[in-house]
Design a protein around this motif. Structure first.
Motif, PDB file in Angstrom:
ATOM      1  N   UNK A   1       0.839  -1.190   0.000  1.00 55.59           N
ATOM      2  CA  UNK A   1       0.000   0.000   0.000  1.00 55.59           C
ATOM      3  C   UNK A   1       0.881   1.248   0.000  1.00 55.59           C
ATOM      4  N   UNK A   2       0.578   2.149  -0.925  1.00 57.99           N
ATOM      5  CA  UNK A   2       1.366   3.365  -1.109  1.00 57.99           C
ATOM      6  C   UNK A   2       0.518   4.607  -0.834  1.00 57.99           C
ATOM      7  N   UNK A   3       1.142   5.551  -0.178  1.00 52.19           N
ATOM      8  CA  UNK A   3       0.548   6.864   0.046  1.00 52.19           C
ATOM      9  C   UNK A   3       0.989   7.802  -1.080  1.00 52.19           C
ATOM     10  N   UNK A   4       0.077   8.646  -1.520  1.00 52.91           N
ATOM     11  CA  UNK A   4       0.367   9.611  -2.576  1.00 52.91           C
ATOM     12  C   UNK A   4      -0.240  10.948  -2.192  1.00 52.91           C
ATOM     13  N   UNK A   5       0.464  12.034  -2.496  1.00 53.80           N
ATOM     14  CA  UNK A   5      -0.062  13.355  -2.143  1.00 53.80           C
ATOM     15  C   UNK A   5       0.329  14.397  -3.186  1.00 53.80           C
ATOM     16  N   UNK A   6      -0.583  15.338  -3.417  1.00 47.14           N
ATOM     17  CA  UNK A   6      -0.309  16.493  -4.275  1.00 47.14           C
ATOM     18  C   UNK A   6       0.149  17.621  -3.359  1.00 47.14           C
ATOM     19  N   UNK A   7       1.440  17.973  -3.459  1.00 48.46           N
ATOM     20  CA  UNK A   7       2.051  18.873  -2.484  1.00 48.46           C
ATOM     21  C   UNK A   7       2.579  20.131  -3.159  1.00 48.46           C
ATOM     22  N   UNK A   8       2.313  21.261  -2.506  1.00 45.95           N
ATOM     23  CA  UNK A   8       2.846  22.546  -2.958  1.00 45.95           C
ATOM     24  C   UNK A   8       4.019  22.908  -2.056  1.00 45.95           C
ATOM     25  N   UNK A   9       5.218  22.987  -2.665  1.00 45.69           N
ATOM     26  CA  UNK A   9       6.403  23.392  -1.898  1.00 45.69           C
ATOM     27  C   UNK A   9       6.846  24.793  -2.268  1.00 45.69           C
ATOM     28  N   UNK A  10       6.426  25.247  -3.453  1.00 46.91           N
ATOM     29  CA  UNK A  10       6.772  26.586  -3.909  1.00 46.91           C
ATOM     30  C   UNK A  10       5.705  27.011  -4.910  1.00 46.91           C
ATOM     31  N   UNK A  11       5.134  28.187  -4.727  1.00 44.94           N
ATOM     32  CA  UNK A  11       4.035  28.609  -5.599  1.00 44.94           C
ATOM     33  C   UNK A  11       4.480  28.717  -7.061  1.00 44.94           C
ATOM     34  N   UNK A  12       5.793  28.859  -7.281  1.00 39.23           N
ATOM     35  CA  UNK A  12       6.278  28.955  -8.659  1.00 39.23           C
ATOM     36  C   UNK A  12       6.188  27.614  -9.380  1.00 39.23           C
ATOM     37  N   UNK A  13       6.170  26.516  -8.646  1.00 35.63           N
ATOM     38  CA  UNK A  13       6.222  25.196  -9.261  1.00 35.63           C
ATOM     39  C   UNK A  13       4.872  24.494  -9.331  1.00 35.63           C
ATOM     40  N   UNK A  14       3.911  25.004  -8.601  1.00 35.42           N
ATOM     41  CA  UNK A  14       2.631  24.335  -8.574  1.00 35.42           C
ATOM     42  C   UNK A  14       2.661  23.057  -7.744  1.00 35.42           C
ATOM     43  N   UNK A  15       1.526  22.375  -7.704  1.00 38.88           N
ATOM     44  CA  UNK A  15       1.433  21.135  -6.941  1.00 38.88           C
ATOM     45  C   UNK A  15       2.197  20.023  -7.664  1.00 38.88           C
ATOM     46  N   UNK A  16       2.913  19.238  -6.897  1.00 41.49           N
ATOM     47  CA  UNK A  16       3.677  18.120  -7.441  1.00 41.49           C
ATOM     48  C   UNK A  16       3.291  16.838  -6.708  1.00 41.49           C
ATOM     49  N   UNK A  17       3.503  15.734  -7.412  1.00 41.65           N
ATOM     50  CA  UNK A  17       3.096  14.415  -6.945  1.00 41.65           C
ATOM     51  C   UNK A  17       4.221  13.763  -6.147  1.00 41.65           C
ATOM     52  N   UNK A  18       3.921  13.295  -4.936  1.00 44.37           N
ATOM     53  CA  UNK A  18       4.911  12.598  -4.127  1.00 44.37           C
ATOM     54  C   UNK A  18       4.356  11.249  -3.680  1.00 44.37           C
ATOM     55  N   UNK A  19       5.271  10.278  -3.540  1.00 49.42           N
ATOM     56  CA  UNK A  19       4.905   8.919  -3.155  1.00 49.42           C
ATOM     57  C   UNK A  19       5.688   8.488  -1.917  1.00 49.42           C
ATOM     58  N   UNK A  20       5.050   7.664  -1.118  1.00 50.04           N
ATOM     59  CA  UNK A  20       5.754   7.003  -0.038  1.00 50.04           C
ATOM     60  C   UNK A  20       6.444   5.748  -0.538  1.00 50.04           C
ATOM     61  N   UNK A  21       7.149   5.074   0.368  1.00 46.49           N
ATOM     62  CA  UNK A  21       7.921   3.897  -0.021  1.00 46.49           C
ATOM     63  C   UNK A  21       7.082   2.626  -0.007  1.00 46.49           C
TER      64      UNK A  21
END
Length: 121
Positions: free
Chosen positions: A93-113
């Motif tokens: 089972x994997x966790x996934x999130x749409x994360x904003x780290x900088x407003x210049x880059x927009x939301x990005x996709x991150x995954x757990x291990x």
């Protein structure tokens, strides 16, 4: 920059329950959707459940009525309560999130291990 760490997987008998947790950490401005996916041996990764920042949820048909997704925005965390587990729920089972780290880059996709769940007697 951003890490997603899952926990809570393990071995459980059919009919049992498990609660998965996923915590996001790093330079987070905002998190939009948080999701759980799973990948069974020899199969493609599939979406299990989605939760929006506002708390709206969607579930894949095989888990409806058995799994519940929730989140704690203050802790940047998402959870998956899995009840009435079946052998066919066995997967990583994997966790996934749409994360904003900088407003210049927009939301990005991150995954757990990933955290393994095995349903077997």
């Amino acid at each position: 920059q951003v890490q997603l760490v899952e926990s809570g997987g393990g071995l459980v008998q059919p009919g049992g329950s498990l609660r998965l947790s996923c915590a996001a950490s790093g330079s987070i401005v905002s998190i939009k959707n948080m999701d759980w996916y799973r990948q069974a041996p020899g199969k493609q990764r599939e979406l299990v459940a989605i939760i929006t920042r506002g708390g709206s949820t969607q579930y894949a048909d095989p888990v409806k009525g058995r799994f519940t997704i929730s989140r704690d925005n203050a802790k940047s965390s998402v959870y998956l309560q899995m009840n009435s587990l079946r052998p066919e729920d066995t997967a990583v089972y994997y966790c996934n999130a749409d994360v904003l780290v900088d407003v210049r880059w927009g939301y990005q996709d991150y995954w757990g291990q990933g955290t393994p769940v095995t349903v077997s007697s």
